[in-house]
Motif scaffolding. Sequence first.
Motif, short mmCIF file in Angstrom:
data_model
loop_
_atom_site.label_atom_id
_atom_site.label_comp_id
_atom_site.label_asym_id
_atom_site.label_seq_id
_atom_site.Cartn_x
_atom_site.Cartn_y
_atom_site.Cartn_z
N LEU A 43 0.83 -1.21 0.00
CA LEU A 43 0.00 0.00 0.00
C LEU A 43 0.86 1.26 0.00
CD1 LEU A 43 -2.86 -0.96 2.50
CD2 LEU A 43 -2.96 -0.88 0.01
N VAL A 44 1.94 1.23 0.78
CA VAL A 44 2.85 2.39 0.82
C VAL A 44 3.45 2.63 -0.56
CG1 VAL A 44 5.06 3.23 1.71
CG2 VAL A 44 3.41 2.21 3.27
N ILE A 45 3.91 1.55 -1.21
CA ILE A 45 4.54 1.68 -2.53
C ILE A 45 3.53 2.19 -3.56
CG2 ILE A 45 5.60 0.40 -4.43
CD1 ILE A 45 6.80 -1.48 -2.32
N LEU A 46 2.32 1.64 -3.54
CA LEU A 46 1.29 2.04 -4.51
C LEU A 46 0.89 3.50 -4.34
CD1 LEU A 46 -1.01 -1.12 -4.59
CD2 LEU A 46 0.64 -0.37 -6.32
N ALA A 71 3.70 5.77 -5.53
CA ALA A 71 3.77 5.77 -6.99
C ALA A 71 2.51 6.36 -7.63
CB ALA A 71 3.98 4.35 -7.50
N HIS A 72 1.58 6.84 -6.79
CA HIS A 72 0.32 7.45 -7.25
C HIS A 72 -0.53 6.46 -8.04
CE1 HIS A 72 1.85 11.30 -5.86
NE2 HIS A 72 2.95 11.12 -6.58
N ASP A 132 10.38 4.53 4.05
CA ASP A 132 9.73 5.49 4.96
C ASP A 132 9.14 6.61 4.12
OD1 ASP A 132 8.94 7.28 6.86
OD2 ASP A 132 10.86 7.36 7.92
N PRO A 133 7.80 6.73 4.08
CA PRO A 133 7.18 7.79 3.27
C PRO A 133 7.65 9.18 3.66
CG PRO A 133 5.54 6.20 4.04
CD PRO A 133 6.81 5.90 4.77
#
Length: 464
Positions: free
Chosen positions: A131-134, A137-138, A423-424
């Motif tokens: 979820l963080v990666i998606l 990456a918008h 880390d976002p």
Amino acid sequence: MDYKQFASAILPAVGGKDNIRTLMHCATRLRFQLNNGDEFDMETLKKIKGVMGALFTGGQYQIIIGPDVSHVFNELTRMTGIQGSSTGQVEASDLKGEKPKMMERLMDTISSLFTPAIAAITGAAMIKVILVILTMAHLMDSGGQTYKLFSIVGDAPFYFLPLILAYTSSVKFGVDPMVGMVIGFTMVHPNYMTLVSAGEPVSMFGFLPVTLATYTSTVIPVILVIYVASWVQKLADRLSPKVVKFFFRPMLTLLVMTPLTYCIIGPLGNLAGQGLEAGLSVIQNNAPWFLPIFFGALGPMVIMLGMHYAVTIPLAMAAIAAFGYDMLGAGFLVANIAQGAAAFAVAMQAKDSGFRTLAISTGCSALLGTTEPALYGVNLRLKKPLAASVLGGLAGGIVCGLAGVKRIVFGPTGLTSIAIFIDPDNAMNFVFALVGIAVTFVVTFALTYGLIRRDPEIQKEIGG
């Protein structure tokens, strides 16, 4: 691999079917409790192709297999008819042969509580990483319904951790698992959480004050509560008439445990958890470099002592629940990479095809996060590669420690799960994790290659 033949070779070396009391497995090891420990033939087991090592620790006789362990486990349960899912506790006084020390028993107990939960916890953690990666990456909207539903999946095992541990603790301590689950539910029930949110004084029987502690995502309180419940259930069993025991025993157990959970044992466990968090806070705020350096260098020793589940998982999960990150993960990440690098350096010089294949396969496994095959099958066996891996892990740990690399969600530490260091709020966290990996690999590989190149004994063993 012929798993049936493999299991057939193992069975007589542990004393045969009649000598096995319980049989379990974790990610890489078969774990036996035997009637007669004298029949556990370590030397014979170590000579079986595919066995990386054999040892006795924590009251268990363990055989290190690697990622194929579940297949061997399945064959053993088919051959013996033993209920392999059994995780019932066996008292040390009931074991024949060598008896576990108190610390070994404690480590085994804690490990057995967390091991069955690891798959669910890490699977959910990786959902959170995706979820963080998606979102970064918008490709997914964090405010959308799909995100929210998957987020529930990612958060559920952590929020309801007391329920998971209530089950595993019940199995370990001999409490009826369904009764134990009910006790766990009482600690996170919506009505109880409403009382906690309201913050107004609550009492039982008009005089017994209830400590409105928050037990979601906690570890220690529910373990203590279920342990006490095991003794209450024994008392309830003795007091229950046979005719009505099927409902009277659980009823009496719950009647006694409810005030104990809310007023005494639960609050004590909460205090212990707060003490643990305070200790972690001191380290993470004042010496954040310590944990990556310590576990980067000494990670292999922690594994050999059987403490990698018993100590690191509770610490890491407590830190993530309290602060949103932990500092242990970076240490174990570079420690795992070091084991893989050392095994690959051995493979580069090995002329014996069997040993080269072993070193390459176990090295790959270590890079992906499972180190026991490389540790026991190659590096510890040759000794000098293990020393090199400690120094390489130390170098990588220094990089990660000084850079303050954090593990954002709980999960296994290897190349396949490297995204748990994204880390976002700090893109450099992931960059420095990669730098730590690179430094560890280069240092460990070079040291191992140099140390074994002119060692005639090692060269003879690997066919160099």
